[in-house]
Write a protein that holds these residues in place. Sequence first.
Motif, PDB file in Angstrom:
ATOM      1  N   PRO A  76      86.632  16.866  20.927  1.00  0.00           N
ATOM      2  CA  PRO A  76      85.723  17.691  21.736  1.00  0.00           C
ATOM      3  C   PRO A  76      84.486  18.146  20.982  1.00  0.00           C
ATOM      4  N   ASN A  77      84.475  18.017  19.645  1.00  0.00           N
ATOM      5  CA  ASN A  77      83.334  18.431  18.841  1.00  0.00           C
ATOM      6  C   ASN A  77      83.457  17.760  17.472  1.00  0.00           C
ATOM      7  N   ARG A  78      82.477  18.008  16.624  1.00  0.00           N
ATOM      8  CA  ARG A  78      82.551  17.472  15.265  1.00  0.00           C
ATOM      9  C   ARG A  78      82.250  18.586  14.279  1.00  0.00           C
ATOM     10  N   VAL A  79      83.133  19.571  14.266  1.00  0.00           N
ATOM     11  CA  VAL A  79      82.985  20.672  13.332  1.00  0.00           C
ATOM     12  C   VAL A  79      83.744  20.346  12.051  1.00  0.00           C
ATOM     13  N   LYS A  80      83.429  21.065  10.988  1.00  0.00           N
ATOM     14  CA  LYS A  80      83.950  20.743   9.663  1.00  0.00           C
ATOM     15  C   LYS A  80      85.475  20.796   9.614  1.00  0.00           C
ATOM     16  N   ASP A  81      86.075  21.847  10.211  1.00  0.00           N
ATOM     17  CA  ASP A  81      87.527  21.999  10.145  1.00  0.00           C
ATOM     18  C   ASP A  81      88.241  20.822  10.781  1.00  0.00           C
ATOM     19  N   LEU A  82      87.749  20.354  11.930  1.00  0.00           N
ATOM     20  CA  LEU A  82      88.375  19.224  12.602  1.00  0.00           C
ATOM     21  C   LEU A  82      88.166  17.937  11.806  1.00  0.00           C
ATOM     22  N   VAL A 452      81.146  33.405  20.571  1.00  0.00           N
ATOM     23  CA  VAL A 452      80.503  32.172  21.021  1.00  0.00           C
ATOM     24  C   VAL A 452      80.878  31.953  22.489  1.00  0.00           C
ATOM     25  N   LEU A 453      79.917  32.147  23.383  1.00  0.00           N
ATOM     26  CA  LEU A 453      80.162  31.948  24.807  1.00  0.00           C
ATOM     27  C   LEU A 453      80.063  30.483  25.184  1.00  0.00           C
ATOM     28  N   GLN A 454      79.097  29.774  24.608  1.00  0.00           N
ATOM     29  CA  GLN A 454      78.918  28.343  24.856  1.00  0.00           C
ATOM     30  C   GLN A 454      78.368  27.703  23.589  1.00  0.00           C
ATOM     31  N   HIS A 455      78.623  26.393  23.454  1.00  0.00           N
ATOM     32  CA  HIS A 455      78.205  25.680  22.243  1.00  0.00           C
ATOM     33  C   HIS A 455      77.947  24.225  22.583  1.00  0.00           C
ATOM     34  N   GLN A 456      76.790  23.722  22.193  1.00  0.00           N
ATOM     35  CA  GLN A 456      76.451  22.298  22.327  1.00  0.00           C
ATOM     36  C   GLN A 456      75.864  21.827  21.005  1.00  0.00           C
ATOM     37  N   GLN A 457      76.155  20.570  20.623  1.00  0.00           N
ATOM     38  CA  GLN A 457      75.583  20.074  19.380  1.00  0.00           C
ATOM     39  C   GLN A 457      75.307  18.579  19.457  1.00  0.00           C
ATOM     40  N   ASN A 458      74.254  18.167  18.744  1.00  0.00           N
ATOM     41  CA  ASN A 458      73.924  16.772  18.533  1.00  0.00           C
ATOM     42  C   ASN A 458      74.071  16.477  17.048  1.00  0.00           C
ATOM     43  N   LYS A 463      73.107  24.232  19.578  1.00  0.00           N
ATOM     44  CA  LYS A 463      72.707  25.426  20.326  1.00  0.00           C
ATOM     45  C   LYS A 463      73.949  26.257  20.634  1.00  0.00           C
ATOM     46  N   PHE A 464      73.838  27.558  20.465  1.00  0.00           N
ATOM     47  CA  PHE A 464      74.917  28.491  20.749  1.00  0.00           C
ATOM     48  C   PHE A 464      74.412  29.565  21.706  1.00  0.00           C
ATOM     49  N   GLN A 465      75.259  29.957  22.633  1.00  0.00           N
ATOM     50  CA  GLN A 465      75.014  31.175  23.391  1.00  0.00           C
ATOM     51  C   GLN A 465      75.988  32.209  22.853  1.00  0.00           C
ATOM     52  N   LEU A 466      75.463  33.296  22.317  1.00  0.00           N
ATOM     53  CA  LEU A 466      76.264  34.293  21.615  1.00  0.00           C
ATOM     54  C   LEU A 466      76.208  35.631  22.334  1.00  0.00           C
ATOM     55  N   GLU A 467      77.298  36.374  22.245  1.00  0.00           N
ATOM     56  CA  GLU A 467      77.280  37.761  22.728  1.00  0.00           C
ATOM     57  C   GLU A 467      77.677  38.694  21.599  1.00  0.00           C
ATOM     58  N   LEU A 528      71.062  30.917  20.014  1.00  0.00           N
ATOM     59  CA  LEU A 528      70.823  30.508  18.632  1.00  0.00           C
ATOM     60  C   LEU A 528      70.647  28.992  18.590  1.00  0.00           C
ATOM     61  N   THR A 529      69.534  28.546  17.999  1.00  0.00           N
ATOM     62  CA  THR A 529      69.270  27.117  17.832  1.00  0.00           C
ATOM     63  C   THR A 529      69.228  26.796  16.344  1.00  0.00           C
ATOM     64  N   LEU A 530      69.969  25.772  15.938  1.00  0.00           N
ATOM     65  CA  LEU A 530      69.954  25.282  14.560  1.00  0.00           C
ATOM     66  C   LEU A 530      69.413  23.859  14.564  1.00  0.00           C
ATOM     67  N   VAL A 531      68.460  23.581  13.685  1.00  0.00           N
ATOM     68  CA  VAL A 531      67.904  22.236  13.529  1.00  0.00           C
ATOM     69  C   VAL A 531      67.967  21.874  12.048  1.00  0.00           C
ATOM     70  N   ARG A 532      68.623  20.755  11.754  1.00  0.00           N
ATOM     71  CA  ARG A 532      68.814  20.368  10.355  1.00  0.00           C
ATOM     72  C   ARG A 532      67.851  19.249   9.958  1.00  0.00           C
TER      73      ARG A 532
END
Length: 574
Positions: A76-82, A452-458, A463-467, A528-532
Motif C-alpha cells: 500500500p506504500n513504500r515507507v522505510k519500515d515496510l 496523519v489524516l491522509q497521505h499520498q506519495q510519488n 503530500k500529507f494532510q495533518l491535524e 505538508l508537501t515534501l519534495v526530494r
Amino acid sequence: MLCHFQTHIQSSKIFCIQEDLRQISFADFWQDVYQQANLMQGLDAKQYALWENNSYEFLVLFFAALLGNKQLVLVPNRVKDLELELAEQGIYFLTRQQISEHSHDCVNNITPPQLQFDDHFLQTGHVYFYTSGSTGQPKKIPRTLRQLLNEVQGLDQSFDLDKACIAIATVSHQHIYGLLFKLLLPLASGRSFYSPQLAFPEDVVAAQQRLSVLKQYNYVISSPALLKRWTKDVVLQECQYVYSSGGKLESGVRPYLNRPIVEVLGSSETGGIAHRQQDDALWTPFANVQIQVTEQEELGVKTNHAFTEDWIFTGDRAKSVDATNSKSVFQLLGRLDRIVKLEEKRLSLDAIEQKILSLHDVVECHALLLEKEHRQILACVTVLTESAQQVLVQGGKACFVAQLKQQLIDKLESIAIPRQWRFLSQLPRNSQSKLNKQMMQALFQPQFSPVVLQHQQNTDNAKFQLEFSPELECFKGHFPDYSIYPGVGQISFIQQFAKQIWSDLAWCNGYEQLKFQDLIKPFAIVELTLVRKQHKVHFEMRSAEQLLASGRLLFALQNVQNALEVKATGAEHV
C-alpha cells in the motif's frame, strides 16, 4: 460479455490515455510487457514487491513479472519500515529493466502472438495483496491471475457500462479496488483508462473536459473521503457511474453529484461482495457471488474470485432478504467484532457510537477499547462541531469532557460511557478511506507528531494532510493561555516523515532557508508537501492558502554513511 486479457493483445484500440492525451494502444502495451518480461526472466529472486505511482508503468511491471515467472507483493506504500520488513524476507522492489545493446535484438524478437493466457499461466500467476493493517497486523492475501480475471468478469456482468467507457480514478491502483476497476477491467474488456490519479473533485471534471475530444463516456472510481467533499457546482460530464469503496458513504452525499453513485462492498480477503445505489438500500451480490447468513447473523461469502473456494465468513452482522429475482439481497447490521465484553458486561461499540452521535456537539466518533495496566478501558475519538472546538480550547479539556459525560448519563449506562477522549476535526483514514484504527489507538499514547489524516506519495515527493490535535505534547506549556506548536517540533516530525518515506536518508545534518510565517494552533488542518532532490528535502506547510512554514533539510545518505563506517572500521584494523 466474456472478458479475457488475451482478447485485445494485437488490437490498435486505445488502452491508456496519458495526461497530455498521448494514447497507447493495446498492442503497444503488450509489446512493452513482452520486452520487460524477457528481461525479468533473468532476475534471481522469485518474489518481488511492486510499488509504482504511474498506472501505466505499474501495469507493465505487473504483467511482465508474472510472465517472467515471478510472484508479486502489492504494497500500500513504500515507507522505510515496510521496505526493511520485506528486505528481511528477501523481497525487494521491482523496477523497469533497462534494455542493453546486447539484449536489444533478442528482446525485439518477442512478438505478441507468443503469449497465451492458458489455464496453467492464469492459475500459477500469484499476486499477494499486502493489507494496510488498518484493523490489525498487516498480512499478505494471495490471489491468482485466474481469480482476478474471474472478478473482472463478475464486475462486467453486474454493470451495463458502455463498451468504450474510459476509467478515471481518484484512488490508487496499488489496492485491489483501484487495480480491478481502473486497470484490469479496461484491459480485459477492451476499454481504456486515463493514467493520472486525481486528487480533487475539480480535477475529475477537468480530466473529463480534457477527454471530451474523444467523444466517449467515462466512469469514475473514487472513495467516500473524496465524495463527501463534492459540491453541486462541480458537474460531472459524460459520466455513466461513480463508484465508491473502502468505507461507508456518508448519507446525504448522493444529491451533490449529478450521476449515480454505486457503493461497492468488499475486502482484500473476499474481493468484491455486493453493490448498491441508495444510502439505505439493500446490498445486491455481484453476479458471481453467493451469500449466506448464519444463525449468529454473520455474513458468509462464496465466490470464484476469492483466495479460497470455500465459504469465507466476514465478521459482518447481516440480515438476508429474498429478492424477486431469486438472488438474495441483504442488509448490513454492523460488525460482530464490535461486540465487546467489559467487566463481564457485553457492550456494542456501534450502539455506543450512535448515542454519542446524538449529542449536539458531535459530528463523528469512533469508540474503542484500550489496554491500560492489564485492564480494559473504553475510549472515544470524537469529531466536534467548530463551535464546540472553540469551547474546548477556551474552557479546557477536563471541563468539556465532564459536560459530555453528563449529557450521556441519560443515554448510556455508566460502564458504557467512555473514560478517555481524544478530539479531532476528522477521523484519520488510510488511502482507501478505511478508518486508520492503529492511528486512533496511538492517539492515547503520548503524542509528539500531528495526526496523519491522509497521505499520498510519488518517487520524489509526498503530500500529507495533518491535524494538530489539542492533546499533542508540544502544545503543553507552549504557551499556557495561548497554545501554539513550536518550530523545533515541526522540524522534528518533518525529519521523521522524510526518513520513513525515503529509506536511504540517514540523519539530518543541516537546514537551509527555514521560515516560519504563521502559527499552528490546536485543531489546525495543515497540508505538508515534501519534495526530494538528492540529499535535500524541501518542505512547505500550508493551511488553506496561507503559507505556514518552509525550508530545506539536508540529510546524510545511508550508502555514504555505510561507506564511512566501513572505512572507519578498516582504519581501526590497521
